[in-house]
Design a protein around this motif. Structure first.
Motif, PDB file in Angstrom:
ATOM      1  N   HIS A 104     -19.014 -13.910  -7.805  1.00 22.66           N
ATOM      2  CA  HIS A 104     -20.245 -14.703  -7.877  1.00 22.66           C
ATOM      3  C   HIS A 104     -19.941 -16.196  -7.653  1.00 22.66           C
ATOM      4  O   HIS A 104     -20.651 -16.885  -6.914  1.00 22.66           O
ATOM      5  CB  HIS A 104     -20.917 -14.465  -9.232  1.00 22.66           C
ATOM      6  N   HIS A 108     -21.045 -18.738  -4.360  1.00 25.04           N
ATOM      7  CA  HIS A 108     -21.700 -20.046  -4.456  1.00 25.04           C
ATOM      8  C   HIS A 108     -20.932 -21.118  -3.697  1.00 25.04           C
ATOM      9  O   HIS A 108     -21.502 -22.108  -3.264  1.00 25.04           O
ATOM     10  CB  HIS A 108     -21.818 -20.462  -5.932  1.00 25.04           C
ATOM     11  N   HIS A 117     -26.163 -15.055  -0.555  1.00 31.16           N
ATOM     12  CA  HIS A 117     -26.499 -14.993  -1.979  1.00 31.16           C
ATOM     13  C   HIS A 117     -27.741 -15.817  -2.330  1.00 31.16           C
ATOM     14  O   HIS A 117     -28.448 -15.507  -3.291  1.00 31.16           O
ATOM     15  CB  HIS A 117     -25.290 -15.458  -2.796  1.00 31.16           C
TER      16      HIS A 117
HETATM   17 ZN   LIG Z   1     -25.880 -17.059  -8.149  1.00 28.73          ZN
END
Ligand SMILES: [Zn+2]
Ligand SMILES: [Zn+2]
Length: 268
Positions: A104, A108, A117
């Motif tokens: 995750h 980013h 994302h």
């Molecule tokens: Zn996120």
């Protein structure tokens, strides 16, 4: 464990948690919705169906199948170390959760992954269906990473199935728009990411978006100093979503699918 068993367990758990969170959201909502359900739910559920079909067609064995393959062929570090099944299961669960946290963060930081994302972040409200709203390419990359970890470590199939079920459930839980008493949030936040904790991650403010990356266990954010307790504008006052893709027509299913490949043109 046969693949149909895996599918039935996952579907049953999904339906139960979905219904429970939906009822809770209606009875005790945390925030008034900006874009509402009727505009968002068909698309958010539509993208889930696209994701499930893409996975079943392209990687039908899924992560549980990889675990069964690893077990059948004696693959993985855990097997080399001759760990007991229960210990390997707990360790495997933790390892998968840490990998999903790290993934995750990477989604980013790396621009082309962020393009995939950011569709998750472009939702103008956050409720249980936001927890199902991921681009199919992100889902396939994520599954490939999970399979690699399962094969490398030799994580037991039972732990992989538990992880998939729990991650799906906690994702719907921590995206849900439910009001929880403050004392209960504090207590639950020790073991599971709560809705108030994850909502900070959906703030329109980038420094808040780049915090609280955990989907399931809340410990990684504290350990790696990405934890933020509250949003600056408060939960009722904060703006959700991204500075781009704020036009309500961006909530349509076809727009969700094409967002990674488009610049925001709503202001042009
Ligand atoms: Zn996120
Ligand atoms: Zn989220």
């Amino acid at each position: 464990m046969l693949p149909p068993v895996e599918a039935i367990v996952r579907l049953f758990a999904f339906a139960l948690i979905f219904a429970g969170m939906a009822i809770w959201e209606v009875l005790r909502p945390r925030r008034a919705l900006v874009a509402g359900r009727s505009r968002r739910w068909p698309s958010n559920i539509g993208i889930l169906i696209v994701d499930v079909l893409a996975v079943r067609v392209l990687i039908p064995t899924a992560a549980v199948g990889a675990a069964l393959f690893a077990a059948g062929n004696g693959w993985g570090l855990f097997r080399l170390a001759e760990l007991r099944l229960s210990f390997a299961a707990v360790l495997g669960f933790l390892a998968l959760d840490l990998v999903i946290y790290a993934q995750h963060v990477v989604f980013h930081k790396v621009p082309w992954l962020w393009r995939l994302h950011r569709m998750h972040h472009a939702d103008l409200d956050v409720d249980l269906t936001s927890g199902l709203r991921f681009h199919p390419i992100e889902i396939l990359i994520s599954l490939a990473i999970k399979i690699a970890v399962v094969l490398a470590l030799g994580i037991p199939a039972v732990a992989v199935l538990a992880f998939e079920v729990v991650l799906n459930a906690t994702s719907m839980f921590n995206h849900s728009n439910i009001a929880m008493p403050r004392w209960l949030d504090r207590l639950v936040r020790f073991v599971v990411v709560t809705p108030d904790m994850h909502r900070v991650h959906h703030s329109v403010r980038r420094y808040e978006t780049d915090s609280n990356f955990g989907f399931n266990l809340p410990w990684w954010d504290r350990l790696f100093r990405t934890y933020r307790a509250e949003p600056e504008d408060g939960h009722a006052g904060m703006t959700l979503g991204l500075p781009i893709f704020r036009d309500p027509k961006e909530l349509r299913l076809d727009r969700l699918l094409t967002q990674p490949f488009r610049e925001d043109r709503s202001e042009h």
